[in-house]
Structure formats: C-alpha cells, structure tokens
Design an enzyme around this catalytic site. Sequence first.
Site, PDB file in Angstrom:
ATOM      1  N   GLY A  10       0.849  -1.210   0.000  1.00 38.45           N
ATOM      2  CA  GLY A  10       0.000   0.000   0.000  1.00 38.45           C
ATOM      3  C   GLY A  10       0.874   1.245   0.000  1.00 38.45           C
ATOM      4  N   GLU A 103       5.457  -5.126   5.650  1.00 37.70           N
ATOM      5  CA  GLU A 103       5.776  -6.498   6.064  1.00 37.70           C
ATOM      6  C   GLU A 103       5.855  -7.478   4.875  1.00 37.70           C
ATOM      7  OE1 GLU A 103       6.284  -7.858   9.068  1.00 37.70           O
ATOM      8  OE2 GLU A 103       5.978  -9.980   8.531  1.00 37.70           O
ATOM      9  N   THR A 126       4.772   2.048   6.267  1.00 40.53           N
ATOM     10  CA  THR A 126       3.358   1.720   6.445  1.00 40.53           C
ATOM     11  C   THR A 126       2.733   2.750   7.371  1.00 40.53           C
ATOM     12  OG1 THR A 126       1.771   0.260   7.558  1.00 40.53           O
ATOM     13  CG2 THR A 126       4.040  -0.014   8.205  1.00 40.53           C
ATOM     14  N   ASP A 128       0.435   2.020   9.217  1.00 44.54           N
ATOM     15  CA  ASP A 128       0.034   1.269  10.419  1.00 44.54           C
ATOM     16  C   ASP A 128       1.102   1.289  11.512  1.00 44.54           C
ATOM     17  OD1 ASP A 128      -2.201   0.653   9.012  1.00 44.54           O
ATOM     18  OD2 ASP A 128      -1.906  -1.510   8.970  1.00 44.54           O
ATOM     19  N   ARG A 163     -24.719  13.354  20.260  1.00 46.95           N
ATOM     20  CA  ARG A 163     -24.623  12.040  19.624  1.00 46.95           C
ATOM     21  C   ARG A 163     -23.339  11.313  20.016  1.00 46.95           C
ATOM     22  NH1 ARG A 163     -26.123  13.855  13.488  1.00 46.95           N
ATOM     23  NH2 ARG A 163     -28.333  13.336  13.559  1.00 46.95           N
ATOM     24  N   MET A 170      -7.583   3.255  10.102  1.00 47.80           N
ATOM     25  CA  MET A 170      -6.888   2.050   9.629  1.00 47.80           C
ATOM     26  C   MET A 170      -6.076   1.438  10.765  1.00 47.80           C
ATOM     27  SD  MET A 170      -5.781   2.679   5.690  1.00 47.80           S
ATOM     28  CE  MET A 170      -6.965   2.341   4.385  1.00 47.80           C
ATOM     29  N   GLY A 171      -5.644   0.232  10.545  1.00 43.91           N
ATOM     30  CA  GLY A 171      -4.915  -0.510  11.575  1.00 43.91           C
ATOM     31  C   GLY A 171      -5.405  -1.937  11.517  1.00 43.91           C
ATOM     32  N   HIS A 273      -9.020   5.449   3.098  1.00 43.56           N
ATOM     33  CA  HIS A 273      -7.785   5.807   2.386  1.00 43.56           C
ATOM     34  C   HIS A 273      -7.443   7.289   2.431  1.00 43.56           C
ATOM     35  CE1 HIS A 273      -8.586   1.751   1.031  1.00 43.56           C
ATOM     36  NE2 HIS A 273      -7.308   1.668   0.695  1.00 43.56           N
ATOM     37  N   GLN A 275      -6.618   8.613   4.961  1.00 40.97           N
ATOM     38  CA  GLN A 275      -5.445   8.613   5.862  1.00 40.97           C
ATOM     39  C   GLN A 275      -4.141   8.334   5.123  1.00 40.97           C
ATOM     40  OE1 GLN A 275      -6.819   6.183   9.644  1.00 40.97           O
ATOM     41  NE2 GLN A 275      -8.038   5.699   7.856  1.00 40.97           N
TER      42      GLN A 275
HETATM   43  O1  F6P Z   1      -1.254  -1.747   5.706  1.00 37.50           O
HETATM   44  C1  F6P Z   1      -1.624  -0.457   5.445  1.00 37.50           C
HETATM   45  C2  F6P Z   1      -3.099  -0.382   5.174  1.00 37.50           C
HETATM   46  O2  F6P Z   1      -3.402   0.959   4.933  1.00 37.50           O
HETATM   47  C3  F6P Z   1      -3.989  -0.967   6.271  1.00 37.50           C
HETATM   48  O3  F6P Z   1      -4.166  -0.093   7.341  1.00 37.50           O
HETATM   49  C4  F6P Z   1      -5.249  -1.264   5.525  1.00 37.50           C
HETATM   50  O4  F6P Z   1      -5.979  -2.300   6.124  1.00 37.50           O
HETATM   51  C5  F6P Z   1      -4.724  -1.708   4.200  1.00 37.50           C
HETATM   52  O5  F6P Z   1      -3.465  -1.109   4.012  1.00 37.50           O
HETATM   53  C6  F6P Z   1      -5.652  -1.362   3.069  1.00 37.50           C
HETATM   54  O6  F6P Z   1      -5.139  -1.874   1.894  1.00 37.50           O
HETATM   55  P1  F6P Z   1      -5.776  -1.624   0.441  1.00 37.50           P
HETATM   56  O7  F6P Z   1      -5.316  -0.283  -0.005  1.00 37.50           O
HETATM   57  O8  F6P Z   1      -5.244  -2.718  -0.380  1.00 37.50           O
HETATM   58  O9  F6P Z   1      -7.249  -1.652   0.621  1.00 37.50           O
END
Ligand code: F6P
Length: 343
Positions: A10, A103, A126, A128, A163, A170-171, A273, A275
């Site tokens: 990614g 990874e 990453t 993450d 509310r 993400m994570g 995305h 993020q």
């Molecule tokens: O590993 C980084 C990450 O952004 C994760 O947080 C997320 O689950 C994944 O990639 C999303 O991947 P894709 O862009 O393939 O949907």
Amino acid sequence: MNIGILTGGGDCPGLNAVIRAVVRKAEKHYGMTVFGFHDGWRGILDERFEELTIERMRGTLPRGGTILGTTRDHPYMFEGGTDTVKNVCSKLDIDSVIVVGGEGTLSCALELQNDDVVNVIGVPKTIDNDIGSTEMTFGFSTAVDIATEAIDRLHTTAESHDRIMIAEVMGRHVGHIAAWAGMAGGATIVLIPEEKFNIDSVAESLTRRHNAGRYASIVVVAEGALPEEGTMELREPGVDQYGHQRLGGISNVIAEEIENRTGFETRVTVLGHVQRGGSPNPFDRVLGTRLGIAAIDAANDKNYGKMVALQNGDIMTVPLEEAVGSLKVVSPEFWDAAKNFFA
Ligand code: F6P
C-alpha cells in the site's frame, strides 16, 4: 555502480521523500545510476523502469503516493519470476535493489536475498506503524494528523447533536493510529486489535458518561478491532487477490450494537484511504529522507539483507529477518496511559 529502487504494498505519505533522497545522494555523492522500477516487483518482472535523476525528482518531496507506482505482486507469484528478476538485474548491471515496503514486501525481499536472486536493502513503510525493529515508520505521523483532525471535527458536531460519533481508522493488526489519534483527539473510548473489547462494557461506559451529563462521545475504532469471543457477531471480511483481508466497516456493526444497548443516536465515519493519500507532514518527509540516505549508504557499503530503521532517534541498519519477524504492537505502557482518559 547501478542501483534499483521500487515501492511495494500500500502507498503511504513520504515514499517520494525516500526515492528523492536515494537519487540525490546516489547521483551527487556516489556518481551512481538509479533505476526506478514501476509498480513494485511488477516493474522488474515486466522490465518497466526509468532512470531516476535529481532533475526528475524535482517537486516530489511534498507529493503524496509514489511516483513509481506500487502493487503487491511479487516474483514468487509467477513461474520463472525469480529468474526474470536475476536476468533483468544482470542486464542492467544492478548491484542491489532498495525495496521500500511493508511487512509483505520486505519479507519477499528477504526471501530473494536468501535465495541469492538479488541483493536487497529494505526501507520500512506503512501508515500502520507495525514493523518491528524501527520506532516509527514514515506515513504514520501524517495518518495520525489526519485522523486527529477528523476527531476534532467530529467533536463539535457530536456536541451539537448530543450524539455518539464513531471514527474508524486504519490498523489491520495493530492499533497505533487509533491509540495515538484517540489520545490526541480526546476520545471517550478507543478500540484496538491488541485488546479484545466487550460491547456491553463499551455501552455501559457510554451510558455512565451520559448519565453524568456528557451527552457527546467519540469512539475511535481501529478497523482490525476484535470483540471478545461470543459477544458480538461480525461479518467475515472479504479477501483481496493476494489473500489479504479487506477490512473497514466494523464500526457500522458496533454502532448498531451501541444504539441498541444505550438508545443514544450513533453515527459512523470511516476514514479509510483519506489517511493514506495526500502530502506527507514534515516529520514524515524528514524520516523518509533520512531513511533514503541511509539506504543508499548501505547500498554503497554493500550492506545487503538489511533494513534501515529508526532507533533512539538515530538511523541504523538492522538484519531484515529481525524486522520482518516481529509485529510491533501498541506497548502496554502507551495503552495504560491512554486508558486513563477513557470513560
Ligand atoms: O497496511 C496499510 C493499510 O493501509 C492498512 O491499514 C489497511 O488495512 C490496508 O493497508 C488497506 O489496503 P488496500 O489499499 O489494499 O485496501
């Protein structure tokens, strides 16, 4: 000396800072030629590449994404893939390839090194922030900025309407973004994959808070958050073409459960995305730049099979197997501090 570079997995903010730094030092200091492969390992397999120069890299530092493109394809997926990598690298007289990835991409790089296919130097990336042996990966800080700003904005609309607002970040396997943005944004509750949650306790906390006169609450949920066994039904996530789970959307189920249990109106924002896209913040530009410089130095020193890493504020090289073998989770110390602010 000729060097290759590719970005895999990614994308994340700061990738261009790495490429720019590699090219700058390679050309100016070492007199090397750098070949940038397009779309990760695909670029080597298909012989799609360009020669990268300082001139070509102008204006790329603040740009999000990767000018080289990225995929999750790798040579072991295709028959004869490793032979193609060998042949292409020998044709271009490439001494080593700088592999910028997470990874999956780095594990593949290590395998290629161990199988004597190509010499590699890894650069961890990453949003993450889950790669071991490095304190932080670039992209993470920018993602936390974006998530924190979103939480700040959700606060005011939550307060106006009394509310509960859920912000899903993400994570996949770890909750660094959720824990950091949750702490920075003053979240009421944060749910991370490292600690299974109990939906009844979450609802009770929110009810207690409302009964005490605080009618607006922010719940930050990492996309990979997991309920305690048998407490909540989740849909099985789908998988992408590489077998990776496609996460995102768990908050919709959590919101329903919260509304049913508390009776409070609950809304969901899945940041997704957003993020990952856009310009890197200064921290990520600087970290990417420092890692890029260290990577080209390692290439010059023929320090193969290593990953450049941030440790105690300094950039070091560590064995790739040490880095890819361990997932960096939210530390108990960080989590204990964060929990002080939960409802
Ligand atoms: O590993 C980084 C990450 O952004 C994760 O947080 C997320 O689950 C994944 O990639 C999303 O991947 P894709 O862009 O393939 O949907």
